[in-house]
Design an enzyme around this catalytic site. Structure first.
Site, PDB file in Angstrom:
ATOM      1  N   THR A   1      33.865  34.881  46.554  1.00 27.90           N
ATOM      2  CA  THR A   1      34.507  33.612  46.261  1.00 27.90           C
ATOM      3  C   THR A   1      34.960  32.956  47.565  1.00 27.90           C
ATOM      4  O   THR A   1      35.328  33.636  48.510  1.00 27.90           O
ATOM      5  CB  THR A   1      35.729  33.881  45.357  1.00 27.90           C
TER       6      THR A   1
ATOM      7  N   ARG B   1      31.326  34.042  30.704  1.00 25.17           N
ATOM      8  CA  ARG B   1      32.534  34.626  31.285  1.00 25.17           C
ATOM      9  C   ARG B   1      33.203  33.635  32.240  1.00 25.17           C
ATOM     10  O   ARG B   1      32.551  32.958  33.035  1.00 25.17           O
ATOM     11  CB  ARG B   1      32.181  35.923  32.016  1.00 25.17           C
ATOM     12  N   ILE B   2      34.516  33.541  32.169  1.00 28.49           N
ATOM     13  CA  ILE B   2      35.303  32.691  33.065  1.00 28.49           C
ATOM     14  C   ILE B   2      36.260  33.584  33.832  1.00 28.49           C
ATOM     15  O   ILE B   2      36.933  34.444  33.252  1.00 28.49           O
ATOM     16  CB  ILE B   2      36.065  31.611  32.281  1.00 28.49           C
ATOM     17  N   GLY B   3      36.323  33.393  35.138  1.00 32.59           N
ATOM     18  CA  GLY B   3      37.159  34.224  35.981  1.00 32.59           C
ATOM     19  C   GLY B   3      38.466  33.569  36.368  1.00 32.59           C
ATOM     20  O   GLY B   3      38.932  32.623  35.725  1.00 32.59           O
ATOM     21  N   ASP B   4      39.068  34.053  37.451  1.00 23.78           N
ATOM     22  CA  ASP B   4      40.385  33.573  37.870  1.00 23.78           C
ATOM     23  C   ASP B   4      40.352  32.247  38.615  1.00 23.78           C
ATOM     24  O   ASP B   4      41.312  31.487  38.590  1.00 23.78           O
ATOM     25  CB  ASP B   4      41.051  34.615  38.770  1.00 23.78           C
TER      26      ASP B   4
ATOM     27  N   GLY C   1      39.041  38.262  44.773  1.00 20.06           N
ATOM     28  CA  GLY C   1      39.058  39.678  44.442  1.00 20.06           C
ATOM     29  C   GLY C   1      38.524  39.910  43.043  1.00 20.06           C
ATOM     30  O   GLY C   1      37.557  39.273  42.629  1.00 20.06           O
ATOM     31  N   LYS C   2      39.160  40.786  42.299  1.00 23.82           N
ATOM     32  CA  LYS C   2      38.714  41.124  40.955  1.00 23.82           C
ATOM     33  C   LYS C   2      39.371  40.164  39.966  1.00 23.82           C
ATOM     34  O   LYS C   2      40.571  40.221  39.715  1.00 23.82           O
ATOM     35  CB  LYS C   2      39.048  42.583  40.634  1.00 23.82           C
TER      36      LYS C   2
END
Length: 320
Positions: A187, A215-218, A238-239
Protein backbone atom coordinates in the site's frame (compact mmCIF):
# COMPACT_ATOMS: atom_id res chain seq x y z
CA UNK A 1 6.58 25.44 13.02
CA UNK A 2 7.44 24.30 9.51
CA UNK A 3 6.32 22.01 6.74
CA UNK A 4 6.85 18.26 6.80
CA UNK A 5 6.07 15.31 4.57
CA UNK A 6 6.20 11.54 5.04
CA UNK A 7 5.31 8.72 2.68
CA UNK A 8 5.30 4.95 2.68
CA UNK A 9 5.33 2.11 0.19
CA UNK A 10 4.11 -0.61 2.52
CA UNK A 11 5.08 -2.39 5.73
CA UNK A 12 5.45 -6.09 6.37
CA UNK A 13 7.78 -9.04 6.66
CA UNK A 14 10.34 -7.52 4.32
CA UNK A 15 13.37 -9.83 4.41
CA UNK A 16 16.81 -8.33 4.92
CA UNK A 17 17.77 -10.46 1.93
CA UNK A 18 15.29 -8.64 -0.33
CA UNK A 19 17.02 -8.76 -3.75
CA UNK A 20 18.37 -5.46 -5.10
CA UNK A 21 16.11 -5.73 -8.16
CA UNK A 22 13.10 -5.53 -5.83
CA UNK A 23 14.55 -3.09 -3.30
CA UNK A 24 16.25 -0.43 -5.42
CA UNK A 25 13.33 0.51 -7.71
CA UNK A 26 11.16 1.09 -4.66
CA UNK A 27 13.81 3.18 -2.92
CA UNK A 28 14.34 5.22 -6.09
CA UNK A 29 10.59 5.74 -6.42
CA UNK A 30 10.29 6.90 -2.81
CA UNK A 31 13.15 9.35 -3.36
CA UNK A 32 11.55 10.65 -6.55
CA UNK A 33 8.13 11.06 -4.93
CA UNK A 34 9.61 12.69 -1.83
CA UNK A 35 11.34 15.25 -4.04
CA UNK A 36 8.05 15.97 -5.83
CA UNK A 37 6.37 16.61 -2.50
CA UNK A 38 9.19 18.77 -1.15
CA UNK A 39 9.22 20.90 -4.28
CA UNK A 40 5.45 21.36 -4.02
CA UNK A 41 5.79 22.42 -0.39
CA UNK A 42 8.52 24.90 -1.27
CA UNK A 43 6.22 26.38 -3.91
CA UNK A 44 3.54 26.98 -1.25
CA UNK A 45 1.02 24.42 -2.50
CA UNK A 46 -1.75 23.24 -0.16
CA UNK A 47 -1.33 20.00 1.79
CA UNK A 48 -4.37 18.37 0.21
CA UNK A 49 -3.08 18.88 -3.31
CA UNK A 50 0.37 17.65 -2.35
CA UNK A 51 -0.77 14.32 -0.86
CA UNK A 52 -2.85 13.71 -3.99
CA UNK A 53 0.08 14.61 -6.24
CA UNK A 54 2.52 12.32 -4.43
CA UNK A 55 0.14 9.36 -4.20
CA UNK A 56 -0.74 9.71 -7.89
CA UNK A 57 2.96 9.34 -8.65
CA UNK A 58 3.21 6.29 -6.39
CA UNK A 59 0.14 4.79 -8.08
CA UNK A 60 1.87 5.14 -11.45
CA UNK A 61 4.85 3.09 -10.24
CA UNK A 62 4.44 -0.64 -11.04
CA UNK A 63 6.51 -1.83 -8.08
CA UNK A 64 4.00 -0.68 -5.47
CA UNK A 65 0.64 -2.25 -4.74
CA UNK A 66 -1.53 0.63 -5.90
CA UNK A 67 -2.72 1.85 -9.27
CA UNK A 68 -0.47 0.38 -11.98
CA UNK A 69 1.06 -2.23 -9.67
CA UNK A 70 -2.15 -3.38 -7.97
CA UNK A 71 -2.21 -7.04 -7.02
CA UNK A 72 -4.77 -9.51 -8.28
CA UNK A 73 -7.87 -11.02 -6.72
CA UNK A 74 -8.53 -14.75 -6.65
CA UNK A 75 -10.24 -14.28 -10.03
CA UNK A 76 -7.17 -12.61 -11.56
CA UNK A 77 -8.75 -9.14 -11.61
CA UNK A 78 -7.86 -5.84 -9.94
CA UNK A 79 -10.00 -4.06 -7.35
CA UNK A 80 -8.31 -0.84 -6.28
CA UNK A 81 -9.21 1.45 -3.40
CA UNK A 82 -8.08 4.83 -2.10
CA UNK A 83 -8.90 7.51 0.45
CA UNK A 84 -8.04 11.19 0.98
CA UNK A 85 -8.79 13.46 3.94
CA UNK A 86 -8.32 17.14 4.83
CA UNK A 87 -7.40 17.67 8.45
CA UNK A 88 -8.78 21.17 9.04
CA UNK A 89 -12.26 20.42 7.69
CA UNK A 90 -12.38 16.61 8.12
CA UNK A 91 -13.73 16.45 4.59
CA UNK A 92 -12.86 13.10 3.04
CA UNK A 93 -13.49 10.86 0.07
CA UNK A 94 -13.00 7.16 -0.52
CA UNK A 95 -13.39 4.61 -3.31
CA UNK A 96 -13.25 0.84 -3.62
CA UNK A 97 -13.61 -1.84 -6.27
CA UNK A 98 -12.07 0.19 -9.10
CA UNK A 99 -11.04 -1.75 -12.20
CA UNK A 100 -10.27 0.89 -14.85
CA UNK A 101 -9.35 4.15 -13.08
CA UNK A 102 -5.69 5.10 -13.61
CA UNK A 103 -5.41 7.13 -10.38
CA UNK A 104 -7.87 6.05 -7.69
CA UNK A 105 -6.70 8.77 -5.29
CA UNK A 106 -7.92 11.49 -7.64
CA UNK A 107 -11.33 9.85 -7.89
CA UNK A 108 -11.47 9.73 -4.09
CA UNK A 109 -10.87 13.49 -4.03
CA UNK A 110 -13.66 14.00 -6.57
CA UNK A 111 -16.02 11.99 -4.35
CA UNK A 112 -15.12 14.40 -1.55
CA UNK A 113 -15.53 17.55 -3.63
CA UNK A 114 -18.25 16.70 -6.17
CA UNK A 115 -20.72 14.53 -4.29
CA UNK A 116 -22.68 14.74 -1.01
CA UNK A 117 -21.14 11.42 -0.02
CA UNK A 118 -17.86 10.12 1.37
CA UNK A 119 -17.53 6.62 -0.10
CA UNK A 120 -18.38 5.18 -3.53
CA UNK A 121 -17.57 1.62 -4.57
CA UNK A 122 -17.60 -0.86 -7.47
CA UNK A 123 -20.05 -0.10 -10.32
CA UNK A 124 -21.16 3.17 -8.79
CA UNK A 125 -17.61 4.40 -8.41
CA UNK A 126 -16.74 3.37 -11.97
CA UNK A 127 -19.83 5.18 -13.31
CA UNK A 128 -18.88 8.30 -11.35
CA UNK A 129 -15.38 8.13 -12.82
CA UNK A 130 -16.81 8.14 -16.33
CA UNK A 131 -19.12 11.04 -15.46
CA UNK A 132 -16.18 13.06 -14.17
CA UNK A 133 -14.00 12.28 -17.18
CA UNK A 134 -11.04 10.92 -15.21
CA UNK A 135 -8.43 8.85 -17.01
CA UNK A 136 -9.47 5.23 -17.43
CA UNK A 137 -7.90 2.30 -19.25
CA UNK A 138 -8.72 -1.30 -19.96
CA UNK A 139 -8.29 -3.33 -16.78
CA UNK A 140 -5.52 -5.38 -18.43
CA UNK A 141 -3.30 -2.28 -18.01
CA UNK A 142 -2.97 -3.13 -14.31
CA UNK A 143 -2.16 -6.82 -14.73
CA UNK A 144 1.64 -6.95 -14.57
CA UNK A 145 3.78 -10.09 -15.05
CA UNK A 146 5.05 -9.80 -11.48
CA UNK A 147 1.54 -9.78 -10.06
CA UNK A 148 0.48 -12.71 -12.23
CA UNK A 149 3.39 -14.64 -10.70
CA UNK A 150 2.41 -13.51 -7.18
CA UNK A 151 -1.11 -14.77 -7.70
CA UNK A 152 0.20 -18.08 -9.05
CA UNK A 153 2.35 -18.51 -5.92
CA UNK A 154 -0.53 -17.65 -3.62
CA UNK A 155 -2.89 -20.09 -5.32
CA UNK A 156 -0.28 -22.86 -5.16
CA UNK A 157 0.03 -22.28 -1.42
CA UNK A 158 -3.73 -21.84 -0.95
CA UNK A 159 -3.26 -18.59 0.93
CA UNK A 160 -3.49 -14.83 0.79
CA UNK A 161 0.07 -13.68 0.19
CA UNK A 162 2.03 -10.60 1.17
CA UNK A 163 3.81 -8.48 -1.41
CA UNK A 164 7.38 -8.98 -0.21
CA UNK A 165 7.12 -12.73 0.32
CA UNK A 166 9.96 -14.54 -1.39
CA UNK A 167 9.09 -17.36 -3.85
CA UNK A 168 7.51 -20.29 -2.07
CA UNK A 169 9.79 -23.27 -1.65
CA UNK A 170 8.24 -26.60 -2.55
CA UNK A 171 9.11 -28.15 0.80
CA UNK A 172 7.30 -25.45 2.78
CA UNK A 173 4.06 -26.71 4.28
CA UNK A 174 1.01 -25.16 2.64
CA UNK A 175 -1.07 -22.88 4.87
CA UNK A 176 -4.76 -23.66 4.73
CA UNK A 177 -6.27 -20.74 6.64
CA UNK A 178 -6.48 -18.35 3.73
CA UNK A 179 -9.05 -16.13 5.41
CA UNK A 180 -6.56 -15.38 8.20
CA UNK A 181 -3.68 -14.87 5.80
CA UNK A 182 -1.36 -11.92 5.59
CA UNK A 183 -2.58 -8.66 4.14
CA UNK A 184 -0.99 -7.39 0.98
CA UNK A 185 1.95 -5.22 1.96
CA UNK A 186 2.74 -2.54 -0.58
CA UNK A 187 0.00 0.00 0.00
CA UNK A 188 1.16 3.59 -0.62
CA UNK A 189 0.42 6.68 1.41
CA UNK A 190 1.45 10.26 2.07
CA UNK A 191 0.90 12.74 4.91
CA UNK A 192 1.71 16.46 4.78
CA UNK A 193 1.62 19.56 6.92
CA UNK A 194 2.15 22.60 4.72
CA UNK A 195 3.62 26.05 5.37
CA UNK A 196 0.34 27.25 6.86
CA UNK A 197 -0.20 24.29 9.18
CA UNK A 198 -2.78 22.55 6.98
CA UNK A 199 -2.81 18.77 7.41
CA UNK A 200 -3.81 16.14 4.85
CA UNK A 201 -3.45 12.42 4.22
CA UNK A 202 -3.92 10.08 1.27
CA UNK A 203 -3.65 6.30 0.95
CA UNK A 204 -4.07 3.96 -2.05
CA UNK A 205 -3.87 0.19 -2.53
CA UNK A 206 -4.72 -2.80 -4.66
CA UNK A 207 -5.60 -4.86 -1.59
CA UNK A 208 -4.18 -8.32 -1.02
CA UNK A 209 -2.88 -11.02 -3.30
CA UNK A 210 -5.51 -13.70 -3.95
CA UNK A 211 -8.14 -11.78 -1.95
CA UNK A 212 -11.79 -12.69 -2.40
CA UNK A 213 -13.59 -10.62 -4.99
CA UNK A 214 -15.38 -7.79 -3.18
CA UNK A 215 -13.05 -7.67 -0.17
CA UNK A 216 -12.52 -4.17 1.25
CA UNK A 217 -9.50 -3.39 3.38
CA UNK A 218 -8.43 -0.66 5.79
CA UNK A 219 -7.25 1.93 3.25
CA UNK A 220 -10.66 3.49 2.41
CA UNK A 221 -12.05 3.11 5.93
CA UNK A 222 -11.87 6.51 7.64
CA UNK A 223 -10.12 6.12 11.00
CA UNK A 224 -8.57 2.77 10.15
CA UNK A 225 -6.03 3.17 7.36
CA UNK A 226 -6.53 6.89 6.79
CA UNK A 227 -7.36 9.82 9.09
CA UNK A 228 -6.60 13.51 9.58
CA UNK A 229 -7.83 16.27 11.85
CA UNK A 230 -6.27 19.43 13.30
CA UNK A 231 -3.88 17.42 15.48
CA UNK A 232 -2.35 14.99 13.01
CA UNK A 233 -2.52 13.30 9.64
CA UNK A 234 -2.01 9.53 9.50
CA UNK A 235 -1.65 6.93 6.74
CA UNK A 236 -1.37 3.29 7.80
CA UNK A 237 -0.15 0.16 6.08
CA UNK A 238 0.10 -3.51 6.96
CA UNK A 239 -2.49 -6.21 7.59
CA UNK A 240 -5.78 -4.58 6.69
CA UNK A 241 -8.09 -6.58 8.91
CA UNK A 242 -5.88 -5.90 11.96
CA UNK A 243 -5.73 -2.19 11.16
CA UNK A 244 -9.53 -2.02 10.96
CA UNK A 245 -9.94 -3.86 14.25
CA UNK A 246 -7.48 -1.52 15.97
CA UNK A 247 -8.81 1.70 14.37
CA UNK A 248 -5.16 2.58 13.97
CA UNK A 249 -5.24 6.01 12.35
CA UNK A 250 -8.01 7.44 14.54
CA UNK A 251 -6.43 6.07 17.71
CA UNK A 252 -3.29 8.14 17.09
CA UNK A 253 -5.42 11.29 16.97
CA UNK A 254 -7.50 10.19 19.99
CA UNK A 255 -4.44 9.65 22.18
CA UNK A 256 -3.21 13.12 21.28
CA UNK A 257 -6.61 14.69 21.91
CA UNK A 258 -7.74 12.91 25.05
CA UNK A 259 -4.48 11.90 26.74
CA UNK A 260 -2.31 14.81 25.65
CA UNK A 261 0.36 12.59 24.11
CA UNK A 262 2.79 13.93 21.54
CA UNK A 263 2.55 12.68 17.97
CA UNK A 264 5.53 10.36 18.47
CA UNK A 265 4.18 8.99 21.75
CA UNK A 266 0.69 8.42 20.37
CA UNK A 267 1.86 6.71 17.19
CA UNK A 268 4.31 4.52 19.11
CA UNK A 269 1.59 3.46 21.57
CA UNK A 270 -0.84 2.51 18.80
CA UNK A 271 1.76 0.49 16.91
CA UNK A 272 3.09 -1.22 20.03
CA UNK A 273 -0.40 -2.26 21.09
CA UNK A 274 -1.34 -3.69 17.69
CA UNK A 275 -0.61 -7.38 17.07
CA UNK A 276 3.06 -7.82 16.24
CA UNK A 277 3.84 -7.86 12.55
CA UNK A 278 0.65 -6.12 11.46
CA UNK A 279 1.05 -2.33 11.40
CA UNK A 280 3.16 0.53 10.15
CA UNK A 281 2.20 4.16 9.73
CA UNK A 282 3.46 7.60 8.79
CA UNK A 283 2.15 10.71 10.55
CA UNK A 284 2.76 14.43 10.85
CA UNK A 285 1.56 17.15 13.24
CA UNK A 286 0.80 20.86 12.72
CA UNK A 287 4.16 21.81 14.25
CA UNK A 288 6.09 19.83 11.65
CA UNK A 289 6.77 16.70 13.69
CA UNK A 290 7.16 13.44 11.75
CA UNK A 291 6.99 9.86 12.95
CA UNK A 292 7.13 6.57 11.03
CA UNK A 293 6.79 3.63 13.49
CA UNK A 294 6.13 0.00 12.54
CA UNK A 295 5.97 -3.36 14.31
CA UNK A 296 6.75 -5.35 11.17
CA UNK A 297 10.16 -6.42 9.90
CA UNK A 298 10.32 -3.33 7.73
CA UNK A 299 8.45 -0.50 6.05
CA UNK A 300 9.37 1.31 2.85
CA UNK A 301 9.28 4.93 3.98
CA UNK A 302 10.62 8.43 3.40
CA UNK A 303 10.27 11.84 5.02
CA UNK A 304 11.57 15.39 4.93
CA UNK A 305 11.11 18.51 7.05
CA UNK A 306 11.64 22.21 6.45
CA UNK A 307 14.71 22.29 8.70
CA UNK A 308 16.58 20.06 6.24
CA UNK A 309 16.12 16.62 7.76
CA UNK A 310 15.35 13.78 5.36
CA UNK A 311 15.26 10.00 5.58
CA UNK A 312 14.64 7.06 3.28
CA UNK A 313 14.54 3.65 4.91
CA UNK A 314 13.17 0.12 4.95
CA UNK A 315 14.24 -1.63 8.13
CA UNK A 316 14.86 -0.23 11.61
CA UNK A 317 17.91 1.97 12.14
CA UNK A 318 19.60 -0.98 13.82
CA UNK A 319 19.28 -3.01 10.60
CA UNK A 320 19.60 -0.40 7.81
Amino acid sequence: MGWAIALHGGAGDIPLSLPPERRLPREDALRHCLNIGVNALKSQQHALGIVELVVRELENHPNFNAGRGSVLTSSGTVEMEACIMDGNTKRCGAVSGLTTVVNPISLARLVMEKTPHIYLAFDGAEAFAREQGVDTVDSTHFITPENIERLKQAKEANRVQIDYTQPIQKEVKVETHAADGDSQIGTVGCVVVDNHGNLATATSTGGLVNKMVGRIGDTPVIGAGTYANRLCAVSATGKGEAIIRCTVARDVAALMEFKGLSLEEAAASVVENAPIGTVGLVAVSPSGEVTMPFNTTGMFRACATEDGYSEIGIWSSRQN
